[in-house]
Design a protein around this motif. Sequence first.
Motif, PDB file in Angstrom:
ATOM      1  N   VAL A 175       4.707   7.531  -9.256  1.00  0.00           N
ATOM      2  CA  VAL A 175       5.039   8.340 -10.422  1.00  0.00           C
ATOM      3  C   VAL A 175       6.080   9.359  -9.984  1.00  0.00           C
ATOM      4  O   VAL A 175       5.807  10.195  -9.104  1.00  0.00           O
ATOM      5  CB  VAL A 175       3.798   9.049 -11.003  1.00  0.00           C
ATOM      6  CG1 VAL A 175       4.182   9.903 -12.211  1.00  0.00           C
ATOM      7  CG2 VAL A 175       2.714   8.037 -11.369  1.00  0.00           C
ATOM      8  N   LEU A 176       7.265   9.281 -10.554  1.00  0.00           N
ATOM      9  CA  LEU A 176       8.366  10.186 -10.231  1.00  0.00           C
ATOM     10  C   LEU A 176       8.676  11.015 -11.467  1.00  0.00           C
ATOM     11  O   LEU A 176       8.934  10.449 -12.537  1.00  0.00           O
ATOM     12  CB  LEU A 176       9.599   9.403  -9.804  1.00  0.00           C
ATOM     13  CG  LEU A 176      10.830  10.203  -9.399  1.00  0.00           C
ATOM     14  CD1 LEU A 176      11.625   9.449  -8.342  1.00  0.00           C
ATOM     15  CD2 LEU A 176      11.723  10.533 -10.588  1.00  0.00           C
ATOM     16  N   THR A 177       8.616  12.330 -11.322  1.00  0.00           N
ATOM     17  CA  THR A 177       8.957  13.240 -12.427  1.00  0.00           C
ATOM     18  C   THR A 177      10.100  14.124 -11.967  1.00  0.00           C
ATOM     19  O   THR A 177      10.028  14.728 -10.891  1.00  0.00           O
ATOM     20  CB  THR A 177       7.756  14.102 -12.829  1.00  0.00           C
ATOM     21  OG1 THR A 177       6.682  13.240 -13.221  1.00  0.00           O
ATOM     22  CG2 THR A 177       8.111  15.025 -13.994  1.00  0.00           C
ATOM     23  N   GLU A 178      11.150  14.171 -12.782  1.00  0.00           N
ATOM     24  CA  GLU A 178      12.305  15.017 -12.449  1.00  0.00           C
ATOM     25  C   GLU A 178      12.598  15.955 -13.597  1.00  0.00           C
ATOM     26  O   GLU A 178      12.635  15.539 -14.752  1.00  0.00           O
ATOM     27  CB  GLU A 178      13.530  14.153 -12.155  1.00  0.00           C
ATOM     28  CG  GLU A 178      14.730  14.994 -11.745  1.00  0.00           C
ATOM     29  CD  GLU A 178      15.842  14.173 -11.154  1.00  0.00           C
ATOM     30  OE1 GLU A 178      15.602  13.480 -10.149  1.00  0.00           O
ATOM     31  OE2 GLU A 178      16.950  14.224 -11.701  1.00  0.00           O
ATOM     32  N   PRO A 221       0.811  -1.220   0.000  1.00  0.00           N
ATOM     33  CA  PRO A 221       0.000   0.000   0.000  1.00  0.00           C
ATOM     34  C   PRO A 221       0.848   1.275   0.000  1.00  0.00           C
ATOM     35  O   PRO A 221       2.031   1.255   0.356  1.00  0.00           O
ATOM     36  CB  PRO A 221      -0.824  -0.109   1.285  1.00  0.00           C
ATOM     37  CG  PRO A 221      -0.140  -1.121   2.132  1.00  0.00           C
ATOM     38  CD  PRO A 221       0.653  -2.007   1.225  1.00  0.00           C
ATOM     39  N   PRO A 222       0.235   2.396  -0.391  1.00  0.00           N
ATOM     40  CA  PRO A 222       0.973   3.661  -0.433  1.00  0.00           C
ATOM     41  C   PRO A 222       1.647   4.024   0.890  1.00  0.00           C
ATOM     42  O   PRO A 222       2.749   4.577   0.882  1.00  0.00           O
ATOM     43  CB  PRO A 222      -0.106   4.691  -0.799  1.00  0.00           C
ATOM     44  CG  PRO A 222      -1.103   3.913  -1.582  1.00  0.00           C
ATOM     45  CD  PRO A 222      -1.127   2.551  -0.934  1.00  0.00           C
ATOM     46  N   GLU A 223       1.017   3.685   2.029  1.00  0.00           N
ATOM     47  CA  GLU A 223       1.615   4.025   3.322  1.00  0.00           C
ATOM     48  C   GLU A 223       2.992   3.370   3.470  1.00  0.00           C
ATOM     49  O   GLU A 223       3.930   3.971   3.981  1.00  0.00           O
ATOM     50  CB  GLU A 223       0.722   3.562   4.487  1.00  0.00           C
ATOM     51  CG  GLU A 223      -0.692   4.069   4.456  1.00  0.00           C
ATOM     52  CD  GLU A 223      -1.599   3.282   3.504  1.00  0.00           C
ATOM     53  OE1 GLU A 223      -1.575   2.033   3.485  1.00  0.00           O
ATOM     54  OE2 GLU A 223      -2.335   3.944   2.762  1.00  0.00           O
ATOM     55  N   HIS A 266       0.014   6.672  -5.640  1.00  0.00           N
ATOM     56  CA  HIS A 266      -1.395   6.457  -5.954  1.00  0.00           C
ATOM     57  C   HIS A 266      -1.799   5.046  -5.541  1.00  0.00           C
ATOM     58  O   HIS A 266      -1.130   4.072  -5.920  1.00  0.00           O
ATOM     59  CB  HIS A 266      -1.648   6.629  -7.459  1.00  0.00           C
ATOM     60  CG  HIS A 266      -1.240   7.966  -7.986  1.00  0.00           C
ATOM     61  ND1 HIS A 266      -1.993   9.105  -7.808  1.00  0.00           N
ATOM     62  CD2 HIS A 266      -0.135   8.349  -8.685  1.00  0.00           C
ATOM     63  CE1 HIS A 266      -1.383  10.121  -8.376  1.00  0.00           C
ATOM     64  NE2 HIS A 266      -0.251   9.698  -8.909  1.00  0.00           N
ATOM     65  N   ALA A 267      -2.894   4.936  -4.796  1.00  0.00           N
ATOM     66  CA  ALA A 267      -3.405   3.622  -4.414  1.00  0.00           C
ATOM     67  C   ALA A 267      -3.983   2.921  -5.647  1.00  0.00           C
ATOM     68  O   ALA A 267      -4.655   3.539  -6.468  1.00  0.00           O
ATOM     69  CB  ALA A 267      -4.489   3.769  -3.350  1.00  0.00           C
ATOM     70  N   THR A 268      -3.676   1.631  -5.762  1.00  0.00           N
ATOM     71  CA  THR A 268      -4.249   0.788  -6.808  1.00  0.00           C
ATOM     72  C   THR A 268      -4.858  -0.444  -6.150  1.00  0.00           C
ATOM     73  O   THR A 268      -4.657  -0.672  -4.947  1.00  0.00           O
ATOM     74  CB  THR A 268      -3.176   0.342  -7.830  1.00  0.00           C
ATOM     75  OG1 THR A 268      -2.230  -0.511  -7.155  1.00  0.00           O
ATOM     76  CG2 THR A 268      -2.449   1.536  -8.444  1.00  0.00           C
TER      77      THR A 268
END
Length: 152
Positions: free
Chosen positions: A114-117, A20-22, A105-107
Amino acid sequence: MSERSALHATFTLERDYLVPPERTFSAWADPVSKSRWFAGVDADHALDFRLGGQEVTRGIGPDGWELTYTSTFHEIVPDTRIVYSSTLYGGTTLASVSLTTVEFHATDEGTRLVLTEQGSYLDAQEDPYWRERGTADQLAALATTLLRPDEE
């Protein structure tokens, strides 16, 4: 004087983790866990995970240069988003400056990360491809860390 240059590049990496996201977020926030997948065994790593806090990683690059990667946290939304800016120095030479956003994001199966640099790569000291490849390797190491039973 050598010629100066600035190359700008943006990349986005998406990864799915079966936790999970946590738990995924926690692997970014906990200094022991983060060091395990982010810094590597030979690096010196310190994490002060709070708004305005810093993360500093020091090590030796493949060319023998001392590398220092420093990040400052600008936004932390638990289990949802982290935004930080970073610098990379090779010795005393500034190689790059970047802004990174990490979203969790929970799925149905766990977490979509999602990592944007967005980066400025200065005077050909670093190549955007190297950064993207290194970040992808770190996210693969994160997957391995998340599978460890002691990370529960």
